[in-house]
Motif scaffolding. Structure first.
Motif, short mmCIF file in Angstrom:
data_model
loop_
_atom_site.label_atom_id
_atom_site.label_comp_id
_atom_site.label_asym_id
_atom_site.label_seq_id
_atom_site.Cartn_x
_atom_site.Cartn_y
_atom_site.Cartn_z
N ALA A 124 0.83 -1.24 -0.08
CA ALA A 124 -0.04 0.02 0.04
C ALA A 124 0.77 1.19 0.05
O ALA A 124 0.35 2.38 -0.34
CB ALA A 124 -0.96 -0.13 1.18
N THR A 125 2.01 1.07 0.31
CA THR A 125 2.95 2.40 0.39
C THR A 125 3.62 2.65 -0.88
O THR A 125 3.91 4.01 -1.26
CB THR A 125 4.04 2.24 1.14
N ALA A 126 3.10 1.92 -2.01
CA ALA A 126 3.56 2.52 -3.42
C ALA A 126 2.49 3.24 -3.98
O ALA A 126 2.97 3.74 -5.09
CB ALA A 126 3.78 1.06 -4.18
N GLU A 127 1.40 3.48 -3.31
CA GLU A 127 0.31 4.37 -4.04
C GLU A 127 0.66 5.62 -3.71
O GLU A 127 1.38 5.92 -2.84
CB GLU A 127 -1.05 3.71 -3.44
N ALA A 128 0.35 6.56 -4.74
CA ALA A 128 0.40 8.25 -4.51
C ALA A 128 -0.39 8.48 -3.24
O ALA A 128 -0.03 9.56 -2.47
CB ALA A 128 0.34 8.99 -5.84
N SER A 129 -1.33 7.95 -3.29
CA SER A 129 -2.52 8.35 -2.15
C SER A 129 -3.52 7.17 -1.96
O SER A 129 -3.54 6.34 -2.78
CB SER A 129 -3.23 9.56 -2.36
N VAL A 130 -3.84 7.16 -0.48
CA VAL A 130 -4.60 6.06 -0.25
C VAL A 130 -6.01 6.47 0.41
O VAL A 130 -5.89 7.77 0.88
CB VAL A 130 -4.20 5.15 0.42
N TYR A 131 -6.90 5.73 0.43
CA TYR A 131 -8.23 6.02 1.34
C TYR A 131 -8.39 5.33 2.55
O TYR A 131 -8.28 4.01 2.05
CB TYR A 131 -9.47 5.82 0.41
#
Length: 162
Positions: A124-131
């Motif tokens: 999940a840390t590879a995403e630009a943003s998370v919800y």
């Protein structure tokens, strides 16, 4: 729906930038297999890998908070190993609600009444943003995963599978 929650107040106090995203919460969405997170992803039109679910678990006798993509399954053995324990299991709903001060479907890792160490899925840390849940059903907050990890003082590890 109030947009201020303990989670948003905790982020505000930490100076973390985020955006709120309300959506129509359906209590009947199947909780297993990330049903509520998948429903939120569909409602917001974002990939399920960017909508993170918050789970409460036990590693041996220690409470832990786990944050992972809604389309992934927690691997208890991987969590236990990452946390230096022998076994991990999910926390029962009443205990999770008492510890966090949130209702299931609205549990946030931010602003919990009795904070527990947080384990964050590495992918999940590879995403630009998370919800991530903002502390009430039908309200997510969007932020950079690095900010979430930093403010939560989370440990990052591969603790789930697709």
């Amino acid at each position: 729906m109030s947009m201020a929650t303990r989670a948003t107040r905790a982020l505000d106090a930490a100076g973390i930038a985020y955006r709120l995203h309300p959506y129509d919460y359906h209590a009947d969405a199947q909780a297993s297999a990330g049903g509520k997170g998948l429903q939120a992803a569909a409602a917001l039109g974002v990939p399920p890998s960017r909508v993170l679910k918050t789970l409460m678990a036990w590693v041996d006798s220690r409470a832990v908070c786990v944050v992972l993509p809604s389309d992934r399954q927690l691997q208890p053995k991987a969590l236990a190993a990452a946390a230096g324990g022998k076994a991990a299991r999910m926390m029962e709903v009443p205990e999770a609600e008492r510890r966090t001060g949130y209702k299931v479907g609205g549990i946030s890792p931010f602003g919990q009444q009795r904070p527990a160490p947080v384990w964050f899925e590495q992918d999940a840390t590879a995403e630009a943003s998370v919800y991530i849940n903002a502390g009430q059903r039908g309200l997510l907050l969007e932020l950079a995963p690095a900010d979430a990890v930093r403010v939560l003082r989370a440990q990052v590890a591969p603790i789930s599978r697709a």
